[in-house]
Design a protein around this motif. Structure first.
Motif, short mmCIF file in Angstrom:
data_model
loop_
_atom_site.label_atom_id
_atom_site.label_comp_id
_atom_site.label_asym_id
_atom_site.label_seq_id
_atom_site.Cartn_x
_atom_site.Cartn_y
_atom_site.Cartn_z
N ASN A 82 0.88 -1.17 0.00
CA ASN A 82 0.00 0.00 0.00
C ASN A 82 0.91 1.22 0.00
O ASN A 82 1.38 1.66 1.06
N PHE A 83 1.17 1.74 -1.18
CA PHE A 83 2.13 2.83 -1.29
C PHE A 83 1.62 4.11 -0.60
O PHE A 83 2.42 4.90 -0.10
N THR A 84 0.34 4.32 -0.56
CA THR A 84 -0.19 5.52 0.10
C THR A 84 0.13 5.51 1.58
O THR A 84 0.64 6.51 2.15
N ALA A 85 -0.16 4.38 2.24
CA ALA A 85 0.13 4.27 3.68
C ALA A 85 1.63 4.27 3.93
O ALA A 85 2.12 4.88 4.89
N LEU A 126 15.20 3.03 0.13
CA LEU A 126 14.23 3.33 1.19
C LEU A 126 12.86 2.79 0.84
O LEU A 126 12.13 2.31 1.71
N CYS A 127 12.51 2.86 -0.43
CA CYS A 127 11.21 2.35 -0.87
C CYS A 127 11.09 0.85 -0.56
O CYS A 127 10.07 0.39 -0.03
N GLY A 163 8.56 -2.69 0.90
CA GLY A 163 8.70 -4.06 0.40
C GLY A 163 8.88 -4.07 -1.11
O GLY A 163 8.71 -3.05 -1.78
N ALA A 164 9.22 -5.22 -1.63
CA ALA A 164 9.52 -5.35 -3.06
C ALA A 164 8.32 -5.81 -3.89
O ALA A 164 8.43 -5.92 -5.11
N ARG A 224 5.54 -1.55 -8.51
CA ARG A 224 6.40 -1.96 -7.40
C ARG A 224 7.58 -1.00 -7.35
O ARG A 224 7.81 -0.21 -8.29
N CYS A 225 8.32 -1.05 -6.30
CA CYS A 225 9.42 -0.10 -6.13
C CYS A 225 10.42 -0.17 -7.28
O CYS A 225 10.89 0.86 -7.77
#
Length: 584
Positions: free
Chosen positions: A32-35, A71-72, A77-78, A519-520
């Motif tokens: 959840n990239f927003t959180a 950092l991402c 996570g990946a 994904r990152c």
């Protein structure tokens, strides 16, 4: 029309492939990239690693709009973002599904079902090859029209032009033994042969309700989806199918081109037409009588080759699908030149009396005007001698003919590469400038698709050249055997790559719509930035303006390239033979 088995098999493949691609994305560790981004800005993962949208480090993590790749991965996570069916179904049905349906309008025609499936995979796997074969077909039609234009006053010449042009999709064989070809051109009894074969080949695989509906659906769906995508580009920007729609735009001029050309590629119909015509072919005997060729032998002047296990090097030549016109180019050109050579002999017969001396330098004789009616030959051996003399004289012009062959290959190659990289380049531009700008998973997959398409084309064209070299003579040498084996190897490798490339271009779209690329690693454009990679998590107005310009530029580039290729088709289609002053 594509056979029903293609629909069934392709549907099963797509459904299975879709399940295999989406399932791992759905069960993988989701992000959840927003959180995650909110936690990063709150300092939960330290105060180091924040950047602006150009990758410049900033000291206050709370003001960061992007983060470095390390950092991402540490904080988020990946894995990819969660699979969203509503986003996937909307994007897939709008951007990709219409193009997959349009594939059904490509011309096929082979009796073997596997050959039809193979030709479809070759077309999707290498648009360069598809465009190259299409361009060659058009250029060949223009070339043969000009080649036969001096002979338009000769009976059967226009029929011969139409017949040979229609047989571009066929494994054409010309037999000059026993005066068969000479009899076919000279004898008045063979006029029905040319006329009837021309009529039997005059069928069309062109516009139909299904074809118009499919093309209209694709065009309208693409326009509606394209307009809608500019309303709010921030919505699912990384799952947007802008690049997917552009990379498939090559298919539209290819389908339109083949529909306009209407290639004669129904193998059963082609063989039936030639066999029916050969039943009424006459040949002149040494006694001077014209008899049916079937009463003397099974040999015919013009026939179609039959697939044989003894000649695996010619496999692609024998398949009548138009995608294989690249493989038939050299043998077809040689066959046409052989027939035209006899018509040139007939042309000279209208102006130069037959001499009993077969070695006379007739190219140096005075070309007096006279009766334009073709003189009936006295004996096959006498005209055969003239034919051999003509072969010797045209050797002086062979260099010019060779240059014309390679100029057509060069022009067809430029057109094909322009269509491929115009549409592929547009797709690359559309995703390249989507933050984080640079080479990433999406643009990398498009570059790989275009590159493999080009490599496949190069391998198969080189294979056709080696095949021609290995079969040009009946004498088997080390070089001819090596060329044959290398030709087969290149052909098989090219087709394997075409299957992989077809899967790649479909998978690329599915990965994008299913958020597998979200994904990152992919959103940080690690492929381009390397250790400097960063993930833009919050877009600003400058980013939106950049994306909009990139999308507009990509659409203009792809549409312009497709329009230019379609314009070439219209310009070169159905050339009229130049007026011949002697035809009046």
């Amino acid at each position: 029309m594509i056979p029903k088995f293609i629909f069934t098999s392709v549907s099963v493949v797509y459904a299975s492939f879709l399940a295999l691609l989406v399932l791992p994305s759905a069960i993988a560790t989701e992000v959840n990239f927003t959180a995650c981004f909110a936690q990063i800005r709150n300092g939960d993962h330290g105060n180091i690693g924040g950047t602006d949208n150009q990758g410049h480090h900033i000291s206050n993590i709370g003001e960061a709009t992007a983060v470095i790749y390390e950092l991402c991965v540490t904080a988020c996570g990946a894995g990819p973002e969660p699979f969203d069916w509503s986003v996937f179904s909307q994007q897939f049905s709008s951007w990709l599904l219409p193009w997959l349906a349009l594939v059904s309008q490509l011309p096929f025609g082979a009796n073997d079902k596997f050959d039809n499936l193979e030709s479809m995979l070759l077309t999707v796997g290498s648009p360069v090859l598809a465009a190259y074969s299409l361009a060659l077909t058009l250029l060949n039609g223009r070339w043969i029209t000009r080649l036969f234009s001096p002979h338009t006053h000769i009976p059967k010449a226009m029929n011969a032009l139409h017949v040979l042009n229609s047989l571009q999709q066929s494994p054409l064989i010309i037999n000059t033994d026993d005066s068969l070809l000479i009899s076919l051109v000279f004898l008045d009894e063979n006029e029905p042969w040319w006329a009837e074969l021309d009529a039997w080949l005059d069928y069309t695989h062109t516009w139909s309700i299904a074809a118009v509906t499919s093309i209209s659906w694709v065009v309208i769906a693409y326009l509606f989806t394209l307009i809608d995508s500019f309303h709010d580009i921030t919505i699912s920007i990384n799952a947007n199918g802008q690049g997917v729609g552009l990379i498939w735009l090559w298919l539209l001029p290819i389908v339109l081109g083949w529909l306009q050309i209407s290639p004669k590629c129904d193998s059963a119909r082609l063989y039936r037409a030639v066999n029916r015509a050969n039943k009424v072919a006459y040949v002149k005997t040494p006694s001077g009588a014209a008899v049916l060729a079937s009463s003397i032998s099974r040999q015919r002047a013009i026939s179609l080759a039959v697939a044989s296990l003894d000649q695996p090097v010619r496999r692609d030549e024998l398949c009548t699908a138009p995608i294989y016109n690249y493989a038939r180019f050299f043998p077809w050109v040689q066959a046409v030149e052989e027939v035209e050579r006899v018509f040139r002999l007939a042309d000279k017969q209208t102006r130069i009396p037959l001499s009993d001396d077969s070695e006379v330098g007739w190219e140096d004789q005075e070309k007096t005007a006279g009766d334009l009616r073709i003189r009936r030959m006295y004996t096959p051996s006498q005209v055969e001698a003239r034919h051999l003399a003509l072969k010797r004289t045209v050797l002086r012009k062979q260099n010019h003919r060779d240059q014309d062959v390679w100029s057509r290959i060069f022009l067809a190659s430029i057109l094909a590469l322009s269509l491929q990289w115009g549409t592929t380049g547009a797709a690359i531009v559309a995703v390249w400038f989507t933050p984080t700008s640079g080479l990433g998973c999406r643009s990398g997959s498009y570059i790989l698709y275009g590159g493999l398409s080009t490599v496949i084309w190069m391998m198969l064209v080189l294979s056709s050249i080696l095949s021609r070299y290995s079969t040009a003579t009946t004498k088997s040498t080390f070089l001819t055997r090596t060329a044959a084996q290398l030709s087969i190897f290149l052909r098989r490798c090219g087709k394997v790559l075409a299957v992989f490339n077809t899967i790649l271009v479909i998978a690329s779209g599915i990965f994008q719509f299913s958020k597998f690329y979200d994904r990152c690693y992919c959103n940080s454009s690690v492929l381009g930035w390397g250790y400097k990679a960063f993930f833009v998590m919050q877009f600003n107005q400058e980013d939106m303006d950049q994306v909009e310009r990139a999308w507009i530029g990509g659409v203009a580039l792809a549409a312009g390239t497709a329009a230019l290729f379609a314009g070439f088709i219209t310009l070169f289609l159905n050339p009229s033979p130049p007026s011949n002053p002697r035809s009046s």
